[in-house]
Motif scaffolding. Structure first.
Motif, PDB file in Angstrom:
ATOM      1  N   GLU A   1      -4.140   6.969 -10.355  1.00  0.00           N
ATOM      2  CA  GLU A   1      -4.614   5.751  -9.703  1.00  0.00           C
ATOM      3  C   GLU A   1      -3.682   4.555  -9.843  1.00  0.00           C
ATOM      4  OE1 GLU A   1      -8.065   3.845 -11.576  1.00  0.00           O
ATOM      5  OE2 GLU A   1      -8.181   5.544 -12.957  1.00  0.00           O
ATOM      6  N   PRO A   2      -2.475   4.650  -9.284  1.00  0.00           N
ATOM      7  CA  PRO A   2      -1.641   3.445  -9.252  1.00  0.00           C
ATOM      8  C   PRO A   2      -2.272   2.382  -8.343  1.00  0.00           C
ATOM      9  CG  PRO A   2      -0.687   5.178  -7.900  1.00  0.00           C
ATOM     10  CD  PRO A   2      -1.839   5.794  -8.631  1.00  0.00           C
ATOM     11  N   GLY A   3      -1.877   1.138  -8.545  1.00  0.00           N
ATOM     12  CA  GLY A   3      -2.436   0.054  -7.736  1.00  0.00           C
ATOM     13  C   GLY A   3      -1.504  -1.133  -7.655  1.00  0.00           C
ATOM     14  N   TYR A   4      -1.936  -2.121  -6.871  1.00  0.00           N
ATOM     15  CA  TYR A   4      -1.218  -3.392  -6.789  1.00  0.00           C
ATOM     16  C   TYR A   4      -2.261  -4.472  -6.491  1.00  0.00           C
ATOM     17  CZ  TYR A   4       1.357  -7.363  -5.081  1.00  0.00           C
ATOM     18  OH  TYR A   4       1.811  -8.644  -4.910  1.00  0.00           O
ATOM     19  N   TYR A   5      -2.116  -5.646  -7.144  1.00  0.00           N
ATOM     20  CA  TYR A   5      -3.133  -6.691  -7.042  1.00  0.00           C
ATOM     21  C   TYR A   5      -2.443  -8.038  -6.845  1.00  0.00           C
ATOM     22  CZ  TYR A   5      -5.277  -2.656  -9.059  1.00  0.00           C
ATOM     23  OH  TYR A   5      -5.654  -1.348  -9.267  1.00  0.00           O
ATOM     24  N   LYS A   6      -2.714  -8.681  -5.719  1.00  0.00           N
ATOM     25  CA  LYS A   6      -2.170 -10.009  -5.449  1.00  0.00           C
ATOM     26  C   LYS A   6      -3.296 -11.011  -5.665  1.00  0.00           C
ATOM     27  CE  LYS A   6       0.738 -12.658  -2.344  1.00  0.00           C
ATOM     28  NZ  LYS A   6       1.501 -12.664  -1.082  1.00  0.00           N
TER      29      LYS A   6
ATOM     30  N   LEU B   1       6.903   0.480  -6.885  1.00  0.00           N
ATOM     31  CA  LEU B   1       6.522  -0.914  -7.121  1.00  0.00           C
ATOM     32  C   LEU B   1       7.598  -1.615  -7.929  1.00  0.00           C
ATOM     33  CD1 LEU B   1       2.748  -0.363  -7.928  1.00  0.00           C
ATOM     34  CD2 LEU B   1       3.623  -1.696  -5.999  1.00  0.00           C
ATOM     35  N   TRP B   2       8.087  -0.943  -8.973  1.00  0.00           N
ATOM     36  CA  TRP B   2       9.117  -1.548  -9.807  1.00  0.00           C
ATOM     37  C   TRP B   2      10.371  -1.909  -8.986  1.00  0.00           C
ATOM     38  CZ3 TRP B   2       9.389   1.508 -15.114  1.00  0.00           C
ATOM     39  CH2 TRP B   2       8.220   1.236 -15.844  1.00  0.00           C
TER      40      TRP B   2
ATOM     41  N   PHE C   1       0.826  -1.199   0.000  1.00  0.00           N
ATOM     42  CA  PHE C   1       0.000   0.000   0.000  1.00  0.00           C
ATOM     43  C   PHE C   1       0.868   1.260   0.000  1.00  0.00           C
ATOM     44  CE2 PHE C   1      -2.267   3.510   1.930  1.00  0.00           C
ATOM     45  CZ  PHE C   1      -3.523   3.453   1.333  1.00  0.00           C
ATOM     46  N   THR C   2       1.905   1.252   0.790  1.00  0.00           N
ATOM     47  CA  THR C   2       2.748   2.445   0.896  1.00  0.00           C
ATOM     48  C   THR C   2       3.496   2.700  -0.408  1.00  0.00           C
ATOM     49  OG1 THR C   2       2.973   1.966   3.255  1.00  0.00           O
ATOM     50  CG2 THR C   2       4.454   3.616   2.330  1.00  0.00           C
ATOM     51  N   ARG C   3       3.914   1.648  -1.096  1.00  0.00           N
ATOM     52  CA  ARG C   3       4.557   1.836  -2.397  1.00  0.00           C
ATOM     53  C   ARG C   3       3.572   2.453  -3.405  1.00  0.00           C
ATOM     54  NH1 ARG C   3       9.515  -0.700  -2.891  1.00  0.00           N
ATOM     55  NH2 ARG C   3      10.032  -2.055  -1.118  1.00  0.00           N
TER      56      ARG C   3
END
Length: 600
Positions: free
Chosen positions: A509-514, A458-459, A426-428
Motif C-alpha cells: 500500500e504505497p501512497g502519496y498525500y498532498k 516517488l523518491w 497516482f501513477t508513481r
C-alpha cells in the motif's frame, strides 16, 4: 469549561489527591491490543482523539499528546492545542518530555496493565537521570474520574470451525507444549487476544473490528491450558469442543492465579504482555523467561485451509467493492454522495455479499483534503461531499469467517479529466505498487529490504509517504498482524526485521498525500509464495496478489508506465473480470466492470 478541559482538570485533581505529579495515558488495554473495547478508550475520553495509536502525558501544568505521522493532521482537528502540546513520534520522545518537564522529585505514574515492561524500564531510566521517578499504580486514576465508563463486553465466545482454521486446538497446544519442553520451560503465558483466539480456535466480539474474546491463556508443557475468561462468556458448545484439556477459569482470578507458577520456568513475550504480568510472576517466585509468543509465527504463516479461505473471502469482497465502485461512478459526480453515505453504501454492499461479521477497521472515506489525512475517520463535523473533479480515497475491509480483507482504492470523481499532477502522483504510486507485487526475493529477505521498491518512483520526484508500505493480516483475526511488516528500518518499527515466510499475508500500500488537497493510496493484499526460477540457486519467494477490484484508469498517466507495468495491470484486470464478473448479476454493474478492466 468544555468537556475535555473539565476531564483533564478532574484527572489532575485526582493525581494531586494521590500525591502524583503526572500520569501516562496510552491507547491500550490489558492485552496491548491495537483496537480496544469502549471500556478501554481512555485517551479518546480524555482528549477527543479518535486514532488507533497515541499516548498522552499529563503533568500538573502541562500535557502533551504523542502520535506518529499517520495522525499529524487528525490530532490537530480533534485535540485542543490549548490543553495539549502536539508531539510527533519517533522524532519526539515521551520519556524525554517527561524528564524535561516533570521536575526533580516528581512521581510520574503509569498503569502496569497498559504498558510493556521494556517501556516502563526505559522511561524509568530516563526519569531517574532527571531526579524523577516512574511509579506503577494499583488502580488507574483516570478510571476513578471516568464516571460513565462502559463495562467490558459480555458477548459470548464462539468456535472457529476447524475446516477454516486448518488445525485443531489440540494440535496447536501440543506443538506449543513441545516447544516448551525443547526450551526447558514449564509454561507460557499468552495475553495477546489474537494469539489466544488462534490457539483455542475461538473467536469473539469484545473488541470493535477484531473478532476476539477478552481473555488470557496459560499453556503448560503437557499441552493442557488454563483459559481465563468471564465464565458466562463460554457457551456449552465451546467448552465441549475444547474438552477437559482446557480448564475454563474466571478472568478476575488471572493475576492471583499466576502465583501458582511459583518456582516454574515461565515464558512470556515482553512485546505482547503488559508489565503487570511480569511483576506478578516475579513476585510469585517464578523464573520469567522473555521469549516471543509461540503462536505468532504459526499464526502468521497461513496453512492451506486458511489460504483457501482468504481466496474465497477476497472473491466475495472484490465483488462488493466492485459494486460500490460502479455505484460511485454513477452517483459520485451528482453532488449527492458524501463521505459518510459512501462508507455506509460500501458496507451495505459487503453485507449483501454474504457472511460479513464486521468491518476489519473503521472505513477511511476521504474526499479531497480529507483524503490527505492518512488514517482519517469521517465524523459529522468533518463530513464532505464528494465534489465534482476531486480525488476520493476509500480504505476499507471486512471480517469474514474465512478471511480478513483490507483494500484501498483512489477514485477520480469526474466529469472532467484529472489534472496532470494528480495523474503523475497516482501513477508513481501505482508503479511502486507493481514493483513490489512482481518482485522475487531470496528466502531470508525482510520487509525492510523490500520497502524501497514501493517508494522509488516517488523518491525520484522528491516525494514520500509517512507510513509503512505493508502490514501482516490475520485469518478472521487482526487486520494488522505481526510479526511481518514492509517498512523503512527504523527504531521502534517492530517487525521490519522479520524474514518473510511462505504463507504470510501482507498489504502492499504505497501512497502519496498532498496536505490540504488530496490523498492517494493503492492497496492490495499479497501472499508470500515459493517461486521456481530457471537456474535459481537456493530458495526463492514472491508475492501472489489476493485482492481483486478495479484500479481507476482515469488517474493513470499511461506514458509513465513501462510495457511490463502495463502488462501487469492488464493481466490483473483480466483476473478481476474472471473472478468478479460472474458474481455481478446486474447487467449494468457487469458492463461497467468489463469497461473498467479493459486493457489500458
Amino acid at each position: 469549561m468544555h468537556t475535555h478541559e473539565a476531564r483533564l482538570k478532574a484527572l489532575r485533581e485526582e493525581l494531586a489527591r494521590r500525591g502524583l505529579a503526572g500520569f501516562v495515558v496510552p491507547i491500550s488495554d490489558e492485552h496491548l491490543s491495537e483496537y480496544v473495547g469502549a471500556y478501554a478508550q481512555r485517551l479518546a475520553w480524555l482528549t477527543g482523539f479518535g486514532g488507533s495509536a497515541g499516548t498522552v502525558a499529563v503533568l500538573a501544568e502541562k500535557a502533551a499528546i504523542f502520535v506518529d505521522g499517520r495522525y499529524t493532521l487528525q490530532v490537530r482537528d480533534q485535540v485542543d492545542g490549548r490543553l495539549y502540546e502536539y508531539r510527533s513520534v519517533p522524532q519526539d520522545s515521551l520519556a524525554d518530555w517527561l524528564a524535561e518537564n516533570a521536575g526533580a522529585g516528581a512521581k510520574v505514574a503509569y498503569d502496569p496493565w497498559l504498558h510493556t515492561q521494556p517501556w516502563a524500564k526505559a522511561v524509568a531510566t530516563r526519569l531517574a537521570k532527571a531526579g524523577a521517578e516512574l511509579v506503577a499504580v494499583e488502580d488507574n486514576p483516570l478510571d476513578a474520574v471516568w464516571q460513565d465508563r462502559p463495562a467490558p463486553s459480555p458477548a459470548p465466545a464462539f468456535l472457529q470451525d476447524e475446516s477454516l482454521a486448518g488445525r485443531s486446538s489440540a494440535d496447536k497446544r501440543a506443538a506449543i507444549g513441545e516447544w516448551l519442553k525443547a526450551e526447558g520451560l514449564d509454561a507460557v503465558v499468552i495475553s495477546a487476544l489474537d494469539s489466544v483466539a488462534w490457539v483455542l480456535n475461538v473467536r469473539g466480539s469484545d473488541v470493535e473490528r477484531t473478532p476476539v474474546a477478552l481473555s488470557y491463556l496459560t499453556v503448560l508443557a503437557d499441552g493442557t491450558a488454563d483459559w481465563f475468561i468471564a465464565p458466562d462468556k463460554v457457551p456449552a458448545e465451546v467448552a465441549t469442543a475444547l474438552g477437559n484439556a482446557v480448564r475454563v477459569r474466571p478472568s478476575d482470578n488471572f493475576a492471583a492465579a499466576l502465583a501458582e507458577l511459583s518456582g516454574k520456568r515461565v515464558a512470556t513475550d515482553p512485546a505482547r504482555s503488559v508489565a503487570a504480568i511480569f511483576a506478578a510472576l516475579e513476585a510469585a517466585g517464578a523464573q520469567v523467561v522473555p521469549l516471543p509468543d509461540p503462536a505468532v509465527l504459526p499464526k502468521a504463516t497461513k496453512n492451506a485451509a486458511e489460504i483457501a479461505g482468504h481466496d474465497a473471502a477476497q472473491a466475495r469482497d472484490g465483488a462488493a467493492v466492485s459494486r460500490f465502485l460502479h455505484w460511485l461512478g454513477v452517483n459520485g459526480p451528482k453532488c449527492m454522495v458524501d463521505e459518510i453515505s459512501a462508507a455506509a453504501q460500501l458496507e451495505s454492499f459487503r453485507q449483501a455479499g454474504g457472511d460479513l461479521r464486521d468491518l476489519s477497521f473503521d472505513t477511511i472515506s476521504g474526499s479531497g483534503p480529507n483524503g490527505a489525512i492518512v488514517h482519517y475517520r469521517v465524523s459529522e463535523e468533518t463530513n464532505r461531499l464528494l465534489a465534482p473533479n476531486s480525488v476520493y480515497l476509500v480504505d476499507s475491509g471486512g471480517q469474514y469467517p474465512d478471511g480478513t480483507t483490507d483494500i484501498t482504492r483512489t477514485v477520480w470523481i469526474g466529469p472532467d479529466e484529472a489534472p496532470a499532477e494528480v495523474k503523475d502522483r497516482f501513477t508513481r504510486v501505482l508503479k511502486g505498487h507493481i514493483a513490489l507485487a512482481v518482485q522475487t526475493f531470496p528466502a531470508g529477505t525482510t520487509g525492510s529490504q523490500l520497502d524501497t521498491l514501493a517508494r522509488q518512483f516517488l523518491w525520484q520526484a522528491g516525494l514520500d509517504y509517512a507510513h509503512g508500505t505493508g502490514h501482516g493480516v490475520g485469518s478472521f483475526l487482526s487486520v494488522h498482524e505481526g510479526p511481518q511488516r514492509i517498512a523503512k528500518p527504523r527504531g521502534g518499527q517492530a517487525g521490519t526485521e522479520q524474514e518473510l515466510l511462505p504463507g504470510m499475508i501482507l498489504s502492499n500500500e504505497p501512497g502519496y498525500y498532498k496536505t490540504g488537497e488530496y490523498g492517494i493510496r493503492v492497496e492490495n493484499l499479497v501472499l508470500v509464495e515459493r517461486r521456481e526460477i530457471p537456474g535459481m540457486e537456493g530458495e526463492w519467494l514472491g508475492f501472489r496478489t489476493l485482492t481483486l477490484a478495479p484500479i481507476d484508469k482515469a488517474l493513470i498517466a499511461p506514458d509513465l508506465l513501462t510495457p511490463a507495468e502495463r502488462a501487469w495491470l492488464d493481466a490483473y484486470h483480466a483476473q478481476v473480470v474472471q473472478v468478479v464478473a460472474p458474481q455481478l448479476h446486474e447487467a449494468a454493474a457487469r458492463t461497467w466492470l468489463e469497461e473498467a478492466c479493459r486493457p489500458l
